[in-house]
Design an enzyme around this catalytic site. Structure first.
Site, PDB file in Angstrom:
ATOM      1  N   LYS A   1      -4.523 -18.275  -4.944  1.00 51.39           N
ATOM      2  CA  LYS A   1      -3.301 -17.869  -4.555  1.00 51.39           C
ATOM      3  C   LYS A   1      -3.404 -16.536  -3.631  1.00 51.39           C
ATOM      4  CE  LYS A   1      -0.546 -15.041  -7.136  1.00 51.39           C
ATOM      5  NZ  LYS A   1      -0.129 -13.934  -6.649  1.00 51.39           N
ATOM      6  N   ASN A   2      -4.200 -15.732  -4.031  1.00 54.79           N
ATOM      7  CA  ASN A   2      -4.207 -14.529  -3.427  1.00 54.79           C
ATOM      8  C   ASN A   2      -5.045 -14.616  -2.023  1.00 54.79           C
ATOM      9  OD1 ASN A   2      -2.552 -13.545  -5.171  1.00 54.79           O
ATOM     10  ND2 ASN A   2      -4.319 -12.105  -6.237  1.00 54.79           N
TER      11      ASN A   2
ATOM     12  N   ARG B   1       5.921  -9.897  -2.888  1.00 55.56           N
ATOM     13  CA  ARG B   1       4.908  -8.663  -2.493  1.00 55.56           C
ATOM     14  C   ARG B   1       3.930  -9.035  -1.221  1.00 55.56           C
ATOM     15  NH1 ARG B   1       3.723  -3.414  -3.014  1.00 55.56           N
ATOM     16  NH2 ARG B   1       1.583  -3.021  -2.797  1.00 55.56           N
TER      17      ARG B   1
ATOM     18  N   CYS C   1       6.041  -9.308  -8.516  1.00 55.39           N
ATOM     19  CA  CYS C   1       6.022  -9.005 -10.081  1.00 55.39           C
ATOM     20  C   CYS C   1       6.561  -7.727 -10.398  1.00 55.39           C
ATOM     21  CB  CYS C   1       4.644  -9.327 -10.719  1.00 55.39           C
ATOM     22  SG  CYS C   1       4.233 -11.085 -10.673  1.00 55.39           S
TER      23      CYS C   1
ATOM     24  N   ARG D   1       4.544  -0.174  -7.503  1.00 59.51           N
ATOM     25  CA  ARG D   1       3.685  -0.842  -6.268  1.00 59.51           C
ATOM     26  C   ARG D   1       4.309  -0.147  -4.733  1.00 59.51           C
ATOM     27  NH1 ARG D   1       3.039  -6.954  -7.548  1.00 59.51           N
ATOM     28  NH2 ARG D   1       1.115  -6.531  -6.882  1.00 59.51           N
ATOM     29  N   PRO D   2       3.912   1.055  -4.623  1.00 61.62           N
ATOM     30  CA  PRO D   2       4.285   1.599  -3.303  1.00 61.62           C
ATOM     31  C   PRO D   2       3.411   1.105  -2.045  1.00 61.62           C
ATOM     32  CG  PRO D   2       2.656   3.109  -4.457  1.00 61.62           C
ATOM     33  CD  PRO D   2       3.037   1.828  -5.241  1.00 61.62           C
ATOM     34  N   ILE D   3       3.685   1.261  -0.940  1.00 57.87           N
ATOM     35  CA  ILE D   3       3.078   0.571   0.398  1.00 57.87           C
ATOM     36  C   ILE D   3       2.455   1.663   1.226  1.00 57.87           C
ATOM     37  CG2 ILE D   3       4.147  -1.688   0.278  1.00 57.87           C
ATOM     38  CD1 ILE D   3       5.886  -0.542   2.413  1.00 57.87           C
ATOM     39  N   ASP D   4       2.402   2.986   0.604  1.00 54.68           N
ATOM     40  CA  ASP D   4       2.064   4.010   1.433  1.00 54.68           C
ATOM     41  C   ASP D   4       0.760   3.922   2.243  1.00 54.68           C
ATOM     42  OD1 ASP D   4       1.412   4.227  -1.404  1.00 54.68           O
ATOM     43  OD2 ASP D   4       0.624   6.442  -1.032  1.00 54.68           O
ATOM     44  N   LEU D   5      -0.153   3.369   1.279  1.00 55.84           N
ATOM     45  CA  LEU D   5      -1.521   3.339   1.898  1.00 55.84           C
ATOM     46  C   LEU D   5      -1.647   2.353   3.205  1.00 55.84           C
ATOM     47  CD1 LEU D   5      -3.642   3.014  -1.589  1.00 55.84           C
ATOM     48  CD2 LEU D   5      -3.347   4.872   0.243  1.00 55.84           C
TER      49      LEU D   5
ATOM     50  N   ASP E   1      -5.218  -8.694 -13.369  1.00 55.44           N
ATOM     51  CA  ASP E   1      -4.687 -10.009 -13.506  1.00 55.44           C
ATOM     52  C   ASP E   1      -5.175 -10.837 -14.591  1.00 55.44           C
ATOM     53  OD1 ASP E   1      -3.033  -9.327 -11.309  1.00 55.44           O
ATOM     54  OD2 ASP E   1      -4.154 -10.805  -9.758  1.00 55.44           O
TER      55      ASP E   1
ATOM     56  N   ARG F   1       4.825 -19.089  -9.902  1.00 54.45           N
ATOM     57  CA  ARG F   1       4.703 -18.318  -8.618  1.00 54.45           C
ATOM     58  C   ARG F   1       3.074 -18.535  -8.351  1.00 54.45           C
ATOM     59  NH1 ARG F   1       7.193 -12.442  -8.549  1.00 54.45           N
ATOM     60  NH2 ARG F   1       6.424 -12.612  -6.680  1.00 54.45           N
TER      61      ARG F   1
HETATM   62  C1  UD1 Z   1      -3.318  -7.464  -5.095  1.00 53.33           C
HETATM   63  C2  UD1 Z   1      -3.029  -9.010  -5.930  1.00 53.33           C
HETATM   64  C3  UD1 Z   1      -2.576  -8.772  -7.184  1.00 53.33           C
HETATM   65  C4  UD1 Z   1      -3.871  -7.800  -7.914  1.00 53.33           C
HETATM   66  C5  UD1 Z   1      -3.996  -6.561  -7.313  1.00 53.33           C
HETATM   67  C6  UD1 Z   1      -5.073  -5.774  -7.781  1.00 53.33           C
HETATM   68  C7  UD1 Z   1      -2.331 -10.234  -3.934  1.00 53.33           C
HETATM   69  C8  UD1 Z   1      -1.228 -10.920  -3.392  1.00 53.33           C
HETATM   70  N1  UD1 Z   1      -2.113  -9.472  -4.845  1.00 53.33           N
HETATM   71  O1  UD1 Z   1      -2.176  -6.791  -5.203  1.00 53.33           O
HETATM   72  O2  UD1 Z   1      -2.463 -10.093  -8.002  1.00 53.33           O
HETATM   73  O3  UD1 Z   1      -3.017  -7.471  -9.202  1.00 53.33           O
HETATM   74  O4  UD1 Z   1      -4.273  -6.814  -5.870  1.00 53.33           O
HETATM   75  O5  UD1 Z   1      -6.077  -6.686  -7.966  1.00 53.33           O
HETATM   76  O6  UD1 Z   1      -3.494 -10.202  -3.417  1.00 53.33           O
HETATM   77  N2  UD1 Z   1      -1.248   1.236  -4.280  1.00 53.33           N
HETATM   78  C9  UD1 Z   1      -0.474   2.328  -3.746  1.00 53.33           C
HETATM   79  N3  UD1 Z   1      -0.330   2.429  -2.532  1.00 53.33           N
HETATM   80  C10 UD1 Z   1      -0.362   1.256  -1.607  1.00 53.33           C
HETATM   81  C11 UD1 Z   1      -1.019   0.095  -2.081  1.00 53.33           C
HETATM   82  C12 UD1 Z   1      -1.367   0.223  -3.707  1.00 53.33           C
HETATM   83  O7  UD1 Z   1      -0.652   3.344  -4.439  1.00 53.33           O
HETATM   84  O8  UD1 Z   1      -0.010   1.442  -0.320  1.00 53.33           O
HETATM   85  C13 UD1 Z   1      -1.931   1.437  -5.597  1.00 53.33           C
HETATM   86  C14 UD1 Z   1      -1.022   0.337  -6.442  1.00 53.33           C
HETATM   87  O9  UD1 Z   1       0.144   0.839  -7.257  1.00 53.33           O
HETATM   88  C15 UD1 Z   1      -1.774  -0.048  -7.687  1.00 53.33           C
HETATM   89  C16 UD1 Z   1      -3.279   0.087  -6.947  1.00 53.33           C
HETATM   90  O10 UD1 Z   1      -2.925   0.692  -5.627  1.00 53.33           O
HETATM   91  O11 UD1 Z   1      -1.927   0.946  -8.747  1.00 53.33           O
HETATM   92  C17 UD1 Z   1      -3.789  -1.393  -6.719  1.00 53.33           C
HETATM   93  O12 UD1 Z   1      -3.002  -2.222  -5.801  1.00 53.33           O
HETATM   94  P1  UD1 Z   1      -3.426  -3.242  -4.651  1.00 53.33           P
HETATM   95  O13 UD1 Z   1      -4.769  -3.107  -4.506  1.00 53.33           O
HETATM   96  O14 UD1 Z   1      -2.736  -2.680  -3.191  1.00 53.33           O
HETATM   97  O15 UD1 Z   1      -2.767  -4.488  -5.068  1.00 53.33           O
HETATM   98  P2  UD1 Z   1      -1.942  -5.476  -4.105  1.00 53.33           P
HETATM   99  O16 UD1 Z   1      -2.443  -5.803  -3.282  1.00 53.33           O
HETATM  100  O17 UD1 Z   1      -0.221  -5.145  -4.286  1.00 53.33           O
END
Ligand code: UD1
Length: 416
Positions: A22-23, A92, A116, A121-125, A305, A397
């Protein structure tokens, strides 16, 4: 809302095949926006998140066709840079489209994504990384407006190896002028798959799978035919289900190096695993020794996961396991449900201490998210009596008729 009625106490026996990841699929679908040609994607699984991603792609102007299990996408006429809010809220990975839309159309408007409910789950990065590439970002009335008219390759250092941020920045950089380097990049197999897919279309990305990824900008990407990698989380779910229920299951289409963190724990606990080519066979008389510890980490560490499914096995294993969830702060929502079924678990913040009990008992429980749903399905299969599992749309999902897969191995699950 669909539910499962699970009659527990069955063992699992037979052969199952793991679908594409899926991912990987979600990131690759986003990357299709970068291509001016036709993309043929093989073995498209029927996951709800993939269907939603396809709806978003259609809304952007991408032509989507399905011929049996091949997806044919043509994004040559893509013209809309606005991701509809109501669709973005549903998954997401809608945020993964930001980078490719910027690369292709040089502007984009998105909202904060859904997905989920496992933490903030921020997107700041993602946004910080894009700013390094000279993208101007303004946030107004909940909308994120991005102008990439001066998009340019640059060095980006991620504070944390986020999967989504790494993929987004990689995709934004593909059609940018110059060279981008991502330091402290995520190393997940899905990122290597994304690199391979983009390179097959004419991209120049090197280093995925290591912590430094280099992207050399190109003018255009062309047509491609591609099969994404197998889903390591589904393979892990099948392994943990077999270990929990007992039985003899052969799992096909597995890249077992991708789940070595789980395989090592199963072997350490005394399970009989046979790895051969793309197949794993697990023969189990039922739960053995507890893992002792599980700490979720970025790849190649133990995947978050698989934490809920791994935790379920510990509830009936011999001994105590300390589980630390490092990635998502509220990813223990399956715990109160398991306690209703008789599990012995103490949770404090990001830590759960699980002491094995002889038996779980059927109860009415709720799944809060995708993997919690898979975990509670396993719990229902090992419990004595009947379990009613609510909100199984969460499972759809990322699993294709999970109940039918387990029923084909001897489980007794009804959807109603
Ligand atoms: C992806 C996977 C998800 C998996 C996760 C971790 C997909 C569609 N989803 O989610 O199934 O559980 O990787 O292996 O591929 N974070 C920040 N700021 C950001 C982005 C992330 O602080 O801008 C933090 C998150 O809150 C979390 C950590 O980084 O604590 C890991 O998140 P991330 O690796 O980004 O996961 P996703 O890409 O959302």
């Amino acid at each position: 809302m669909d539910r499962f009625e699970i009659c527990g106490g069955t063992t699992l026996n037979g052969v199952v095949k793991v679908p594409c990841a899926k991912n990987s699929y979600l990131a690759i679908l986003a990357a299709c926006v970068l291509s001016s040609g036709e993309v043929y994607l093989h073995n498209c699984p029927k996951f709800d998140d993939i269907e939603k991603m396809l709806q978003i792609l259609s809304s952007l102007g991408c032509r989507v066709k399905r011929e049996e299990n091949i997806l044919i996408l043509n994004c040559s006429q893509i013209n809309n840079c606005v991701i509809p809010k109501e669709l973005a809220k549903k998954i997401r990975s809608s945020i993964f489209l930001l980078g490719p839309i910027l690369g292709r159309l040089k502007k984009a408007v998105v909202t904060y994504p859904g997905g989920c409910d496992i933490g903030s789950r921020p997107i700041d990065l993602h946004l910080k990384g894009l700013k390094y590439l000279n993208v101007k970002i303004t946030e107004k009335f909940g909308l994120i407006e991005c102008d990439a008219s001066s998009l340019m390759g640059e060095n980006v250092h991620l504070d944390y190896p986020s999967v989504g941020a790494t993929e987004n920045i990689m995709m934004a950089a593909v059609l940018a002028k110059g060279v981008t380097k991502i330091f402290n990049a995520a190393k997940e197999p899905e990122i290597v798959d994304l690199q391979n897919f983009i390179n097959k279309m004419g991209g120049k990305i090197y280093g995925a799978g290591t912590d430094t990824i280099t992207i050399i900008g190109v003018d255009k990407l062309s047509s491609v035919e591609y099969t994404p990698i197998p889903d390591r989380i589904i393979a892990g779910t099948y392994l943990l289900a077999t270990a929990s229920c007992g039985g003899d299951v052969t799992i096909k289409n597995v890249e077992y190096e991708h789940i070595y963190s789980l395989i090592t724990k199963l072997k350490y606990s005394g399970y009989d695993l046979n790895l051969k080519g793309d197949t794993i066979r697990l023969v189990s008389k039922g739960p053995k020794n507890a893992f002792g510890s599980i700490e979720t980490l970025p790849y190649p560490g133990f995947p978050t996961d698989l934490q809920p499914q791994g935790l379920v096995l510990q509830t009936v294993s011999n001994g105590t396991t300390i589980i630390r969830e490092n990635l998502f702060e509220t990813r223990f929502k399956h715990v109160p449900e398991l306690i209703k079924m008789g599990a012995n678990i103490i949770t404090r913040d990001r830590m759960s201490i699980v002491t094995g009990v002889k038996k779980l008992y059927g109860a009415e429980v709720y799944c809060s998210d995708l993997r919690a749903g898979a975990a509670l399905t396993i719990a229902g299969m090992i419990a004595e009596g009947k379990t009613i599992l609510n909100d199984v749309h969460n499972i759809d999902r990322g699993y294709e008729s999970l109940e039918e897969v387990f029923n084909s191995l001897g489980a007794n699950i009804k959807r109603f």
